[in-house]
Design a protein around this motif. Sequence first.
Motif, mmCIF file in Angstrom:
data_model
loop_
_atom_site.group_PDB
_atom_site.id
_atom_site.type_symbol
_atom_site.label_atom_id
_atom_site.label_comp_id
_atom_site.label_asym_id
_atom_site.label_seq_id
_atom_site.Cartn_x
_atom_site.Cartn_y
_atom_site.Cartn_z
ATOM 1 N N LEU A 54 11.028 -31.885 13.530
ATOM 2 C CA LEU A 54 10.438 -31.421 14.802
ATOM 3 C C LEU A 54 9.139 -31.147 14.860
ATOM 4 O O LEU A 54 8.681 -30.229 14.290
ATOM 5 C CB LEU A 54 11.104 -30.136 15.469
ATOM 6 C CG LEU A 54 10.948 -29.979 17.062
ATOM 7 C CD1 LEU A 54 11.356 -31.059 17.893
ATOM 8 C CD2 LEU A 54 11.578 -28.678 17.638
ATOM 9 N N ASN B 111 15.325 -31.462 22.885
ATOM 10 C CA ASN B 111 13.876 -31.462 22.724
ATOM 11 C C ASN B 111 13.108 -32.211 23.101
ATOM 12 O O ASN B 111 12.251 -33.199 22.607
ATOM 13 C CB ASN B 111 13.659 -31.390 20.907
ATOM 14 C CG ASN B 111 14.451 -30.371 20.337
ATOM 15 O OD1 ASN B 111 14.192 -29.023 20.398
ATOM 16 N ND2 ASN B 111 15.398 -30.773 19.193
ATOM 17 N N HIS C 254 8.986 -33.124 22.633
ATOM 18 C CA HIS C 254 8.621 -33.143 21.026
ATOM 19 C C HIS C 254 8.994 -34.436 20.346
ATOM 20 O O HIS C 254 9.846 -35.098 20.786
ATOM 21 C CB HIS C 254 9.097 -31.867 20.399
ATOM 22 C CG HIS C 254 9.010 -30.526 21.168
ATOM 23 N ND1 HIS C 254 7.831 -29.913 20.803
ATOM 24 C CD2 HIS C 254 9.700 -29.841 21.943
ATOM 25 C CE1 HIS C 254 7.867 -28.734 21.329
ATOM 26 N NE2 HIS C 254 8.738 -28.730 22.154
ATOM 27 N N VAL D 110 10.904 -35.853 17.185
ATOM 28 C CA VAL D 110 11.957 -35.557 16.227
ATOM 29 C C VAL D 110 11.751 -36.779 15.673
ATOM 30 O O VAL D 110 12.322 -38.002 16.235
ATOM 31 C CB VAL D 110 13.354 -35.518 17.178
ATOM 32 C CG1 VAL D 110 14.254 -35.329 16.323
ATOM 33 C CG2 VAL D 110 13.137 -34.270 18.267
#
Length: 52
Positions: A12, A42, A45, A47
């Motif tokens: 992440l 998430n 963000h 990933v």
Amino acid sequence: MKFKRRTIKAYLDGKLLCDVVKAALDNNKTVEEIKQILICKNPGHSVTFKAV
């Protein structure tokens, strides 16, 4: 002959988040399902997944 165990790690924003294969086995899901769950949980963000 020695076999090397391979796994998939989730990152992440460049920091280690979890071991995807272990999470899939613990939750009785497939690796693809866990990947989709991590991406959806998430938003906003980055990933990324790497086979190690």
